[in-house]
Scaffold this motif. Structure first.
Motif, PDB file in Angstrom:
ATOM      1  N   LEU A  63      70.449 120.888  16.843  1.00  0.00           N
ATOM      2  CA  LEU A  63      69.891 119.903  15.867  1.00  0.00           C
ATOM      3  C   LEU A  63      70.047 120.447  14.374  1.00  0.00           C
ATOM      4  CD1 LEU A  63      68.575 117.192  15.486  1.00  0.00           C
ATOM      5  CD2 LEU A  63      66.147 118.146  15.887  1.00  0.00           C
ATOM      6  N   TYR A  64      69.647 121.700  14.406  1.00  0.00           N
ATOM      7  CA  TYR A  64      70.232 122.306  12.840  1.00  0.00           C
ATOM      8  C   TYR A  64      71.563 122.045  12.533  1.00  0.00           C
ATOM      9  CZ  TYR A  64      71.390 125.812   9.369  1.00  0.00           C
ATOM     10  OH  TYR A  64      71.803 126.215   8.018  1.00  0.00           O
ATOM     11  N   SER A  65      72.471 122.133  13.244  1.00  0.00           N
ATOM     12  CA  SER A  65      73.942 122.059  13.284  1.00  0.00           C
ATOM     13  C   SER A  65      74.243 120.415  12.707  1.00  0.00           C
ATOM     14  CB  SER A  65      74.826 122.424  14.453  1.00  0.00           C
ATOM     15  OG  SER A  65      76.086 122.188  14.296  1.00  0.00           O
ATOM     16  N   TYR A  66      73.548 119.712  13.721  1.00  0.00           N
ATOM     17  CA  TYR A  66      73.659 118.341  13.226  1.00  0.00           C
ATOM     18  C   TYR A  66      73.037 117.923  11.965  1.00  0.00           C
ATOM     19  CZ  TYR A  66      73.213 112.930  13.914  1.00  0.00           C
ATOM     20  OH  TYR A  66      73.171 112.098  13.709  1.00  0.00           O
ATOM     21  N   LEU A  67      71.876 118.391  11.733  1.00  0.00           N
ATOM     22  CA  LEU A  67      71.377 117.958  10.441  1.00  0.00           C
ATOM     23  C   LEU A  67      72.137 118.399   9.269  1.00  0.00           C
ATOM     24  CD1 LEU A  67      67.597 118.207  11.489  1.00  0.00           C
ATOM     25  CD2 LEU A  67      68.958 116.077  11.044  1.00  0.00           C
ATOM     26  N   ASN A  68      72.436 119.704   9.363  1.00  0.00           N
ATOM     27  CA  ASN A  68      73.064 120.675   8.199  1.00  0.00           C
ATOM     28  C   ASN A  68      74.758 120.397   8.083  1.00  0.00           C
ATOM     29  OD1 ASN A  68      70.756 121.819   6.671  1.00  0.00           O
ATOM     30  ND2 ASN A  68      70.358 122.071   8.745  1.00  0.00           N
ATOM     31  N   HIS A  69      75.395 120.198   9.379  1.00  0.00           N
ATOM     32  CA  HIS A  69      76.867 120.077   9.284  1.00  0.00           C
ATOM     33  C   HIS A  69      77.351 119.018  10.075  1.00  0.00           C
ATOM     34  CE1 HIS A  69      76.621 124.437   7.688  1.00  0.00           C
ATOM     35  NE2 HIS A  69      75.610 124.614   8.521  1.00  0.00           N
ATOM     36  N   GLY A  70      76.679 117.957  10.318  1.00  0.00           N
ATOM     37  CA  GLY A  70      77.109 116.738  10.860  1.00  0.00           C
ATOM     38  C   GLY A  70      77.635 116.744  12.302  1.00  0.00           C
ATOM     39  N   SER A  71      77.181 117.817  13.100  1.00  0.00           N
ATOM     40  CA  SER A  71      77.807 117.450  14.428  1.00  0.00           C
ATOM     41  C   SER A  71      76.970 118.809  15.393  1.00  0.00           C
ATOM     42  CB  SER A  71      79.367 118.105  14.747  1.00  0.00           C
ATOM     43  OG  SER A  71      79.490 119.507  14.332  1.00  0.00           O
ATOM     44  N   LYS A  72      76.712 118.118  16.451  1.00  0.00           N
ATOM     45  CA  LYS A  72      75.805 119.108  17.561  1.00  0.00           C
ATOM     46  C   LYS A  72      76.849 119.858  18.321  1.00  0.00           C
ATOM     47  CE  LYS A  72      76.752 115.518  20.977  1.00  0.00           C
ATOM     48  NZ  LYS A  72      76.142 114.412  21.567  1.00  0.00           N
ATOM     49  N   PHE A  73      76.073 120.907  18.881  1.00  0.00           N
ATOM     50  CA  PHE A  73      76.852 121.872  19.531  1.00  0.00           C
ATOM     51  C   PHE A  73      77.362 121.378  20.834  1.00  0.00           C
ATOM     52  CE2 PHE A  73      74.327 125.887  17.994  1.00  0.00           C
ATOM     53  CZ  PHE A  73      74.661 125.867  16.852  1.00  0.00           C
ATOM     54  N   THR A  74      78.532 121.840  21.246  1.00  0.00           N
ATOM     55  CA  THR A  74      79.307 121.642  22.525  1.00  0.00           C
ATOM     56  C   THR A  74      79.186 122.874  23.220  1.00  0.00           C
ATOM     57  OG1 THR A  74      80.809 119.807  21.863  1.00  0.00           O
ATOM     58  CG2 THR A  74      81.474 121.003  23.816  1.00  0.00           C
ATOM     59  N   PHE A  75      78.267 122.904  24.265  1.00  0.00           N
ATOM     60  CA  PHE A  75      78.133 124.398  24.919  1.00  0.00           C
ATOM     61  C   PHE A  75      79.007 124.553  26.147  1.00  0.00           C
ATOM     62  CE2 PHE A  75      73.817 122.938  23.365  1.00  0.00           C
ATOM     63  CZ  PHE A  75      73.592 124.132  22.720  1.00  0.00           C
ATOM     64  N   LYS A  76      79.821 125.811  25.889  1.00  0.00           N
ATOM     65  CA  LYS A  76      80.617 126.180  26.700  1.00  0.00           C
ATOM     66  C   LYS A  76      80.123 126.532  28.074  1.00  0.00           C
ATOM     67  CE  LYS A  76      84.560 125.052  25.158  1.00  0.00           C
ATOM     68  NZ  LYS A  76      85.330 124.098  25.942  1.00  0.00           N
ATOM     69  N   GLY A  77      78.900 126.568  28.251  1.00  0.00           N
ATOM     70  CA  GLY A  77      78.316 126.948  29.415  1.00  0.00           C
ATOM     71  C   GLY A  77      76.808 127.739  29.118  1.00  0.00           C
ATOM     72  N   VAL A  78      76.431 128.315  30.133  1.00  0.00           N
ATOM     73  CA  VAL A  78      75.033 128.723  29.924  1.00  0.00           C
ATOM     74  C   VAL A  78      75.200 130.279  30.547  1.00  0.00           C
ATOM     75  CG1 VAL A  78      72.594 128.871  30.641  1.00  0.00           C
ATOM     76  CG2 VAL A  78      73.874 126.734  30.213  1.00  0.00           C
ATOM     77  N   MET A  79      74.702 131.490  29.846  1.00  0.00           N
ATOM     78  CA  MET A  79      74.625 132.577  30.360  1.00  0.00           C
ATOM     79  C   MET A  79      73.290 133.190  31.171  1.00  0.00           C
ATOM     80  SD  MET A  79      76.085 136.286  28.811  1.00  0.00           S
ATOM     81  CE  MET A  79      77.742 135.661  28.964  1.00  0.00           C
ATOM     82  N   THR A  80      73.161 133.586  32.509  1.00  0.00           N
ATOM     83  CA  THR A  80      71.831 133.974  32.953  1.00  0.00           C
ATOM     84  C   THR A  80      72.162 135.413  33.148  1.00  0.00           C
ATOM     85  OG1 THR A  80      72.494 133.129  34.904  1.00  0.00           O
ATOM     86  CG2 THR A  80      71.273 131.731  33.539  1.00  0.00           C
ATOM     87  N   GLN A  81      71.064 136.120  33.799  1.00  0.00           N
ATOM     88  CA  GLN A  81      71.179 137.428  34.255  1.00  0.00           C
ATOM     89  C   GLN A  81      70.588 137.884  35.469  1.00  0.00           C
ATOM     90  OE1 GLN A  81      69.516 140.181  31.213  1.00  0.00           O
ATOM     91  NE2 GLN A  81      67.192 139.108  31.469  1.00  0.00           N
TER      92      GLN A  81
END
Length: 128
Positions: A63-81
């Motif tokens: 949301l920070y990216s959307y509000l300050n840079h005009g686009s939301k993140f596209t997540f390349k996945g999720v890392m777990t352990q």
């Protein structure tokens, strides 16, 4: 070719959008944005916590990216352990498995239309 930032968002808020200098002194929100989304970079966030707090942090960074840079993140996945935790000892509260970590991030980002997306598949860290 692209760069994947696999990492955490330590110190970032879990209930609000961080300021540019917010999160922590080593990696403020603007730096996390820069290494995760500017140019050819994509985020692959660590979603270890069973509470879902890290998924919330990444939702608000998107949301920070959307509000300050005009686009939301596209997540390349999720890392777990979970794999590493099973091999090396207990990781109480930080032992999400791949499907749980993915579900937490997917749920978090889809609670706001400005960050709504479907993360790519999860990955899990293991020792040799």
């Amino acid at each position: 070719m692209f760069f994947v930032n696999y990492g955490g968002a330590d110190g970032c808020p879990t209930t609000s959008v961080p300021s540019a200098g917010g999160c922590n002194s080593v990696f403020p929100a603007e730096t996390i944005w820069r290494v995760s989304w500017s140019g050819l970079a994509y985020p692959l966030p660590e979603i270890y916590t069973t509470s879902g707090s890290q998924a919330s942090q990444w939702k608000y960074l998107s949301l920070y990216s959307y509000l300050n840079h005009g686009s939301k993140f596209t997540f390349k996945g999720v890392m777990t352990q979970a794999g590493a935790c099973n091999q090396a000892g207990p990781c109480s509260g930080t032992n999400n498995g791949p499907s749980t970590g993915w579900s937490q991030l997917n749920t978090a980002v889809n609670t706001d239309s400005r960050t709504a997306t479907t993360p790519d598949g999860p990955t899990d860290i293991r020792w040799k």
